[in-house]
Design an enzyme around this catalytic site. Structure first.
Site, PDB file in Angstrom:
ATOM      1  N   SER A 187     -37.106  29.794 114.013  1.00  0.00           N
ATOM      2  CA  SER A 187     -35.833  29.059 114.027  1.00  0.00           C
ATOM      3  C   SER A 187     -35.503  28.687 115.453  1.00  0.00           C
ATOM      4  O   SER A 187     -35.862  29.407 116.403  1.00  0.00           O
ATOM      5  CB  SER A 187     -34.711  29.919 113.451  1.00  0.00           C
ATOM      6  OG  SER A 187     -33.450  29.290 113.655  1.00  0.00           O
ATOM      7  N   TYR A 200     -30.395  37.756 112.330  1.00  0.00           N
ATOM      8  CA  TYR A 200     -31.251  36.622 111.981  1.00  0.00           C
ATOM      9  C   TYR A 200     -32.030  36.127 113.194  1.00  0.00           C
ATOM     10  O   TYR A 200     -33.255  35.942 113.135  1.00  0.00           O
ATOM     11  CB  TYR A 200     -30.401  35.495 111.398  1.00  0.00           C
ATOM     12  CG  TYR A 200     -31.193  34.264 111.035  1.00  0.00           C
ATOM     13  CD1 TYR A 200     -31.996  34.254 109.903  1.00  0.00           C
ATOM     14  CD2 TYR A 200     -31.145  33.116 111.825  1.00  0.00           C
ATOM     15  CE1 TYR A 200     -32.745  33.123 109.566  1.00  0.00           C
ATOM     16  CE2 TYR A 200     -31.876  31.987 111.490  1.00  0.00           C
ATOM     17  CZ  TYR A 200     -32.674  31.998 110.367  1.00  0.00           C
ATOM     18  OH  TYR A 200     -33.411  30.891 110.042  1.00  0.00           O
TER      19      TYR A 200
END
Length: 327
Positions: A187, A200
């Site tokens: 990400s 995350y």
């Protein structure tokens, strides 16, 4: 020629070389098909099958279709059989390739023996580790995470353990054949420390470093291993943001990211996301870490959610599913 003149010439040469290298690297981003062309039979030359996790929707589904369109049969893995069956039928109908369905919930601990049995003796040329979860719709501080103990286990299982175990299952066959490609979806938030996405973002840093080290270990074996770090793609995990210059559709992102497969062990996957990553890394930490920035981020996400989801009968914002299975 005196010393000062020689020094100025030397400094000028160093600066010219530095910016020349920067210009070449920038041209890699602008013209990937020129710098990193893929032969027509590139993917099918590595193996008959591709395996894609989290393939029932979004980015994972787009990878499954893109690889099928390039001549590969695909194994699609996710937790909802009905969605997988629908995707498999679409792949078969539109590309003529085989699509094998494997149902598995990667937030659980005991799914990998079944997956290994399903993939036994298959000639797998490409693995896309895409599956992942984000534990809160609205970003929050670590201790404010809903059901924190459960969230920790499920996020690590899905974002970290699944990646490692799938590589353990599939990488040996690639090494034996001397060819293969593993694409690990990271990400853009892994490119800088982003408070309120602590769990995350940290899991995606693991994806990046694991991929980088694994590529160093197995590059000489003929294996391509790359971490792909998108920013905003219009999927369920991003609450279906409207596509635009910086927000790509899953199909757009996957098709551009595959053009960078030979560019190195990590990529943002598109020109626009590379620009966002470059800008994010130049924001001083004191700004990113400030209370004001954190509060503004939370308010922005809350407002975005309220605009994209109709109020229920009690006029409360309907929150997304607690664990959003990444595409």
């Amino acid at each position: 020629m005196d010393f000062c003149e020689l020094l100025c010439i030397s400094l000028g040469a160093v600066v010219s070389i530095y910016f020349g290298v920067k210009l070449v690297l920038f041209s890699w981003i602008l013209f990937p098909t020129v710098w990193f062309p893929l032969p027509k039979l590139f993917f099918t030359s590595m193996g008959e099958w591709a395996v894609v996790t989290g393939a029932s929707e979004g980015i994972g589904k787009a990878y499954a279709f893109a690889l099928a369109e390039r001549g590969m049969n695909v194994v699609i893995i996710s937790r909802t059989k009905a969605n997988l069956d629908k995707v498999a039928k679409e792949i078969g109908d539109t590309t003529g390739r085989k699509a094998k369905v494997v149902v598995a919930d990667f937030t659980k601990d005991d799914v990998f023996d079944q997956i290994e049995d399903e993939l036994k003796e298959m000639n797998i040329g490409v693995l896309v580790n895409n599956v992942g979860v984000i534990v809160n719709a609205v970003p929050c501080r670590f201790l404010e995470t809903s059901n924190l103990d459960q969230s920790i286990n499920q996020l690590i299982n899905c974002n970290v353990k699944a990646l490692v175990k799938m590589c353990k299952i599939i990488l040996p066959g690639m090494v034996n054949r001397g060819t293969g490609a593993i694409i690990n979806i990271s990400s853009g938030v892994a490119s800088s420390c982003v408070p309120l996405y602590t769990l995350y973002a940290a899991s995606k840093v693991f994806v990046h470093r694991f991929s980088q080290a694994l590529q160093a270990e197995y590059k000489e074996k003929g294996i391509i291993i790359q971490a792909v770090a998108p920013f905003s793609v219009s999927t369920r995990m991003t609450f279906y943001q409207a596509p635009g210059t910086l927000v790509l559709t899953p199909d757009e992102f996957v098709n551009t990211s595959l053009q960078y497969l030979l560019s190195g062990d990590n990529t943002y996957g598109s020109i626009s996301h590379s620009l966002v990553g470059w800008l994010l890394q130049r924001i001083p930490d004191w700004i990113l870490f400030s209370e004001c920035m954190q509060n503004n981020l939370q308010n922005y996400i809350k407002e975005a959610l309220s605009e994209r989801q109709p109020p229920n009968k009690n006029n409360a914002i309907r929150r997304p599913v607690y664990h959003c299975m990444k595409d």
